[in-house]
Scaffold this motif. Structure first.
Motif, PDB file in Angstrom:
ATOM      1  N   VAL A 162       0.833  -1.199   0.000  1.00 12.15           N
ATOM      2  CA  VAL A 162       0.000   0.000   0.000  1.00 12.15           C
ATOM      3  C   VAL A 162       0.873   1.257   0.000  1.00 12.15           C
ATOM      4  O   VAL A 162       0.636   2.197  -0.767  1.00 12.15           O
ATOM      5  CB  VAL A 162      -0.972  -0.015   1.199  1.00 12.15           C
ATOM      6  N   ALA A 164       4.006   1.580  -1.063  1.00 12.03           N
ATOM      7  CA  ALA A 164       4.723   1.737  -2.332  1.00 12.03           C
ATOM      8  C   ALA A 164       3.809   2.269  -3.423  1.00 12.03           C
ATOM      9  O   ALA A 164       4.272   2.868  -4.399  1.00 12.03           O
ATOM     10  CB  ALA A 164       5.347   0.411  -2.769  1.00 12.03           C
ATOM     11  N   GLY A 165       2.498   2.061  -3.272  1.00 12.13           N
ATOM     12  CA  GLY A 165       1.555   2.628  -4.238  1.00 12.13           C
ATOM     13  C   GLY A 165       1.340   4.117  -4.028  1.00 12.13           C
ATOM     14  O   GLY A 165       0.732   4.788  -4.860  1.00 12.13           O
ATOM     15  N   LEU A 166       1.851   4.641  -2.908  1.00  7.72           N
ATOM     16  CA  LEU A 166       1.569   6.040  -2.548  1.00  7.72           C
ATOM     17  C   LEU A 166       2.805   6.935  -2.512  1.00  7.72           C
ATOM     18  O   LEU A 166       2.667   8.158  -2.536  1.00  7.72           O
ATOM     19  CB  LEU A 166       0.873   6.095  -1.180  1.00  7.72           C
ATOM     20  N   VAL A 167       3.998   6.356  -2.441  1.00 10.34           N
ATOM     21  CA  VAL A 167       5.209   7.190  -2.395  1.00 10.34           C
ATOM     22  C   VAL A 167       6.147   6.810  -3.531  1.00 10.34           C
ATOM     23  O   VAL A 167       6.071   5.728  -4.078  1.00 10.34           O
ATOM     24  CB  VAL A 167       5.962   7.066  -1.039  1.00 10.34           C
TER      25      VAL A 167
ATOM     26  N   LYS B  15       6.679   4.762 -10.418  1.00  8.49           N
ATOM     27  CA  LYS B  15       6.811   3.448 -11.050  1.00  8.49           C
ATOM     28  C   LYS B  15       6.338   3.519 -12.496  1.00  8.49           C
ATOM     29  O   LYS B  15       5.449   4.293 -12.832  1.00  8.49           O
ATOM     30  CB  LYS B  15       5.955   2.420 -10.304  1.00  8.49           C
TER      31      LYS B  15
ATOM     32  N   VAL C 128      -4.987  -3.259  -4.179  1.00  9.80           N
ATOM     33  CA  VAL C 128      -4.488  -2.256  -3.249  1.00  9.80           C
ATOM     34  C   VAL C 128      -3.236  -1.527  -3.699  1.00  9.80           C
ATOM     35  O   VAL C 128      -2.809  -0.587  -3.021  1.00  9.80           O
ATOM     36  CB  VAL C 128      -4.219  -2.886  -1.864  1.00  9.80           C
ATOM     37  N   ALA C 129      -2.609  -1.921  -4.815  1.00  8.85           N
ATOM     38  CA  ALA C 129      -1.425  -1.187  -5.265  1.00  8.85           C
ATOM     39  C   ALA C 129      -1.800   0.256  -5.618  1.00  8.85           C
ATOM     40  O   ALA C 129      -0.977   1.153  -5.564  1.00  8.85           O
ATOM     41  CB  ALA C 129      -0.781  -1.881  -6.469  1.00  8.85           C
TER      42      ALA C 129
END
Ligand SMILES: Nc1ncnc2c1ncn2[C@@H]1O[C@H](COP(=O)(O)O)[C@@H](O)[C@H]1O
Ligand SMILES: Nc1ncnc2c1ncn2[C@@H]1O[C@H](COP(=O)(O)O)[C@@H](O)[C@H]1O
Ligand SMILES: Nc1ncnc2c1ncn2[C@@H]1O[C@H](COP(=O)(O)O)[C@@H](O)[C@H]1O
Ligand SMILES: Nc1ncnc2c1ncn2[C@@H]1O[C@H](COP(=O)(O)O)[C@@H](O)[C@H]1O
Ligand SMILES: [Mg+2]
Ligand SMILES: [Mg+2]
Ligand SMILES: [Mg+2]
Ligand SMILES: [Mg+2]
Ligand SMILES: [Mg+2]
Ligand SMILES: [Mg+2]
Ligand SMILES: [Mg+2]
Ligand SMILES: [Mg+2]
Lengths: 225, 225, 225, 225, 225, 225, 225, 225
Positions: A162, A164-167, B15, C128-129
């Protein structure tokens, strides 16, 4: 001598002089620390029991000794050649935990990062069962421009995915052995983290707060070379 | 629409737009790539079979399409908004493999890193059974001042441990599923790497060359922000 | 007779007449379906290959046959005693998937739930990614007042944890075998789901969309008795 | 504050304020309970040791404290805003165990369900080695019109399969770690339950009586909304 | 007699009279040793606790008793028929350990080898994280013309691979249970060693220093027959 | 060059130039063999498919090529510098198999040992279910004064234990992947062999006939240096 | 009543009234035994600790109580309706162990068999590392015309395979948890026994001496009905 | 000769001459059968593919050849010395399966038992999901006075537990590899059966119908000696 200590490790490979105390007697730990101090002026002891800590405090009373009991880490430095933040590569790392039970591993990471001269931002108990708890930490991490994020979790280990999806920083995931039943002493958490559907996540061994911090330090150090 | 593609991922979390083709039909892959191209002008397809590759080449004949068959990666970019190395954070990564059978994973990493604008140094078949083979790569890695090292190995997976003892950069370890018997499809290699007696090593999933390259890119990108 | 079919199952235990086709020949499946139709007027075949589907279509041309090829499910009903939504307990179920590769399992669940007279809301590829993709589904689930939520995911399987933290309905988690390396054919996903740090989650076998739908139906049916 | 407690959890997601005491000191548990009581007037502590229980009894002497020692659960409620069965969704759950050694897990479930305002029917030691022992419980479960059945077993874990073949309610299976040899701390029981040849069974983590009760409560609550 | 001791084992199969003490009471061990001494004049006790050691010292005060506490080995010989190096096949074995925590296993091997009349060269704490530490041991091993090398390591177990790439003698690898997390009590180390990309390595059970020494002895003995 | 072949391996570490063909294309194998032949005049290819074999036969028609199809091994030697038994250390090895299905692994070992100049004694299908079948082989092994015994078995893998109890030579155990159910592709056999209650047994990877032969050769070579 | 004891078990299914004491308090065990004695006049307690034993001796001083401390078994019978060998089916069972450490499991089996009225022949420490030790037991087993053989072993568990190749009676194999390293608490032994290359072997759970004896009794009882 | 066939096995150990065809070529199987026929006049081939079957039918056209294709078993007997039920120990065995997919394993058992001269009672598809299906088989088993019961099941494997609670004969449990997800190719079923809460159950390898039948035969044979 019973142990061939690898004194050149820091200069050669950028890693700290460190001792994993768990399978060693207090006497063995003291002997290895002494040799490291003589060569490099500093040593970091992890997985220290209170017996290890007492032995070190007694032996190195003429040194600068910093104890983190929650993280079971002891940092020892010769007084003269004392560490100063200016004299080294400096960096910033954010350390997040999913629950309160993961805090000892986080403190191992924090103590190691501080020993290496890094600034540490702590966000504890912000796991994904209540996703709103992550909003503020993520905002602060973005503002602080950290070099790396260390995300520590047990149980289903969803925090790094979660985060890594935001930063947009490298996320170093540390699985902990916190859980029960199918947790399998952290294996489930480890595997979930390696299976992360977010990219930008790399993983270290279960409960390895030390390794995560050294890795974060190498990232920051590389950025400053 | 059958798939909620996460178009903001790059700007938000650094990413790349990427598609894991393995469990998808050529039609599904083409449809997702099209959506990504429309939004961001680029897309990276990994684990592409030759059917996937042909479908992409046919559909995106007006784009810049770069195919790495050994690594099973296809990079697609709109002609107009073409990628230029100058317009992005640039970095350098060294990719090592223990054996020749690990090369496809290395090429997945290389193609991904190049897609992300990185310079790639390759050192293949330098595993620890003949430790002297590592001397030159290590020397070159030191001179090149890379941002990160990707060490790829199957079997007993000792390469990252040995490399991390010799260089002062973050080592991203990629276990491969190359081996037999107790290899357990790469699990043994993964576990050996996580158990590394060197610090400075973090690990990604088995055969995950893509993930290693994205992680290396985030390190280099962080250093340049 | 080679098989003792359990015809009273539905009236006695609220479960549908169903056949798991995977380890059976088309002839065996047809024979079992015939016996079920004779007794109860209906039958549901799951894990049907195209051979199974052709054999059923040919044999039961005088019945109402509904085929879901993506979900590999066939629903067969006698024309006369045709199913009508009014004559049964009705309920509502939301089905979420983390990725596009999980859709076949979701369709197995959807076809089963529809066979049982439920209304189905589908939200696919909301993993959730990219946590923002979950906002709208959660809003709609709350408004629709569903009886249960089925959350389907592969890889690290974090979807049910996050969803259960956001909705107040029972969440039935279905791990899928989508993933590679440490995925271990879905075991990692299963274990992560069972380790969920959210309560309100129960789990069925890997890829078991059918079982999740029957369970959701029993919840809705219980609420209406 | 060392822990970000998720106080809105109940209103938002229908789950109770609960603390898993096992990896926490009595002081930590007391501190978290205090915060929960302040916000919501109630708190449930599970996996409490006698040290945890004494600390809670001492600290919350002005509250309504209910201790279930066999189940290791403590329910704490503020006197003023006392819980009353009328003010909440009420439901009925049947709890079955295969053996007498499974009773502690059953009591964790029972104490949790009662905390949530449910009526609990208990049928202990009715495992499948003597199938006749199940006749009466099944008859009573049918008459009582329960919302859900919780079936708790160790060893080969056949109880939920057999029960689900006899009742038309959702069966929540709880594997316990009771057994030896190939039991593997409950993994065998868990896997057997997930492999149930009956549909209508969903499973929670090994020994997770708490989770089973919350899930049963969500079923009953959904039926009453 | 409660135990059928296999007194002819040495003459028939070249193996020493040995007792694995771990699951036996001091009385049982003494009784078995006594019977072996009577027949063959000697006995080797491994995995001896201090209780075992005291009982042996007390009982066999008229014998030659040699205790290795670190290796938990006791060698007992009748005074009269005392062992002399000349009267047996003599050989040379090098024993290497990766870390200091592996030393107890190394000492079990050393004590066993010495009991069997071998000359032992010890190189402790020479693991692959600092590959330069291996240079001197390898040089000495080559000069000494040993019959076999015993390489003992925990963690990722890379030592035997690297050593076998540098010496031309049979390398007997002993995995130890030293490590944590994914170490799995030495299984990871064992599997890594069996996956060695060097040939010339054979492996014994985890922590089995005794077995490695007997195997080395059989190699040397064969060379001298 | 795509592969850093380790040409000095034989002179430095006593191991043969060998290529594991399984994960390589015929072209890759031919290229590596060519380089080895140029340097050392010989090369051994294992796990060769018929495609590999044809490619080698075609390419090296001017060399001495020996094919063992059952063992999937090809030995290539330059005609001029032809191998002669006199010019090398010679030794004797006995190879036993428990069943007929284990013979391919035995032939891999035999072909390797012969390539290395050893004399090979074969005893196939002498497993422990009929213990009398072992009498003659053991007698012959004793008479022949072999340097080492290679005991190859699948299933419960008891052969090495029984053999080591009867002969006074080092027993190299090779588990095979022959079996079904709990065999787990040879893991059970491997573990049983490592748990051998006889000492004098060391183990190589599952199906690793090559490794066993190299190890036997090193024993014989050491005895003759 | 907290436990539904299955008093009709013996008459209905030929099994003894028995209590597995391990997870029960002395009070619970006494209460269950009392209920069994009342109904059937006898009870067998296995896995009894010394606390369990003392509580039983104190409570049932008016009964016939037979204690086997090595096997941790207690047999209780009402004085009046005392057991007599004549009044039951009689049979003969041979119990073999591979090592001395397996004796407690053998004694659990022996005590159970004797409670059931069988004659027991014991052959302890006759494992396959010294195959000659098996000659006499096998001869005696043949002469005694036993109904069944119980073969108990830890480690590599080869005993049942070898015995079944030599006798013409059903061999019940009991794996024990004796071993270390890859023993995995008896799993390796269990799997090896299930993989037996001899037919005529069936297996019970690890350390389950009780189950083996009941099974042998059922064989003998069936032969006499 | 390439294989040392164990011709004395039947007279010595009461087991049939049998060949496991799976890893053998048709030629190898024919050769072994021929040798067995010559010595003992009969041979049983299991796990036969249609290629094996054709080769046998062609070669042994002058023998009595009985083929069971579902069970993949071929029984071959010389015409002259034909088998007659009178000339051997006769017995009765009941074979139960939980589902229809388990029938091939049941037929392997049935064909083997018939080859050995036993009368076979078959009850297929009587698993525990509908417990009422077991009533009639149990009644018939009691009336028929069988020597042993073979209970065959996949999935959660509860059948043997339930059956052993209802009959007073030895129950031989055969786990099958039927299932998916957590089934783990039958391991879960095997473990559940070994964990049976009923005594009177012993287990053979996964899918080992042959072994179960030989074991049942040994029970019946023992009863008649
Ligand atoms: N080769 C790869 N290995 C691991 N992860 C990948 C790979 N390729 C793509 N991904 C990840 O998978 C995501 C796409 O998954 P999907 O939506 O199923 O196409 C990407 O955003 C990446 O994070
Ligand atoms: N006995 C239990 N078993 C499983 N989960 C529990 C249990 N008790 C509490 N929980 C869950 O764990 C959460 C509390 O975790 P923590 O913040 O570590 O106290 C609760 O909100 C529950 O969802
Ligand atoms: N430390 C050890 N590790 C492995 N095997 C051992 C060890 N010590 C003794 N043994 C073996 O165990 C046998 C003795 O087993 P026991 O009869 O149980 O004392 C010896 O003959 C050795 O083969
Ligand atoms: N279907 C089967 N399952 C298990 N074991 C079998 C089977 N068929 C034959 N066997 C055993 O395997 C032995 C033959 O093995 P092989 O020498 O490899 O043909 C026979 O003597 C039996 O003990
Ligand atoms: Mg918390
Ligand atoms: Mg190579
Ligand atoms: Mg997606
Ligand atoms: Mg009971
Ligand atoms: Mg060290
Ligand atoms: Mg054979
Ligand atoms: Mg012994
Ligand atoms: Mg059925």
């Amino acid at each position: 001598e019973f142990a061939k200590i690898d004194h050149g490790r820091h200069s050669r490979a950028g890693k700290p002089e460190a001792v994993f105390a768990e399978f060693k007697t207090p006497e063995e730990v003291v002997r290895i620390v002494k040799a490291q101090i003589e060569r490099c002026g500093e040593s970091l002891v992890t997985r220290a029991s209170s017996e290890h800590i007492e032995a070190i405090l007694k032996e190195f009373s003429d040194c600068d000794v910093k104890v983190n009991r929650k993280g079971r880490v002891v940092a020892i430095r010769r007084r003269l050649k004392e560490y100063s933040a200016e004299s080294r590569p400096v960096g910033k790392v954010a350390i997040l935990t999913a629950g309160t039970s993961d805090i000892p591993v986080a403190e191992e990471a924090a103590a190691t990062a501080e020993f290496l001269g890094m600034e540490v931002l702590k966000f504890y108990d912000v796991g994904v069962a209540g996703i709103h708890r992550l909003i503020e930490p993520v905002k602060k991490i973005r503002e602080a421009k950290v070099d790396a994020v260390i995300a520590i979790a047990g149980m289903e280990g969803a925090l790094p995915s979660v985060v890594a999806g935001l930063v947009d920083r490298p996320v170093i995931a540390v699985p902990t052995s916190i859980g029960y039943g199918v947790n399998l002493n952290g294996l489930t958490t480890l595997f979930a983290m390696l299976q992360s559907c977010s990219s930008g996540v790399a993983v270290v061994n279960i409960d390895n707060g030390f390794g995560a911090a050294v890795f974060a330090y190498l990232i920051a150090r590389t950025a400053r070379l």
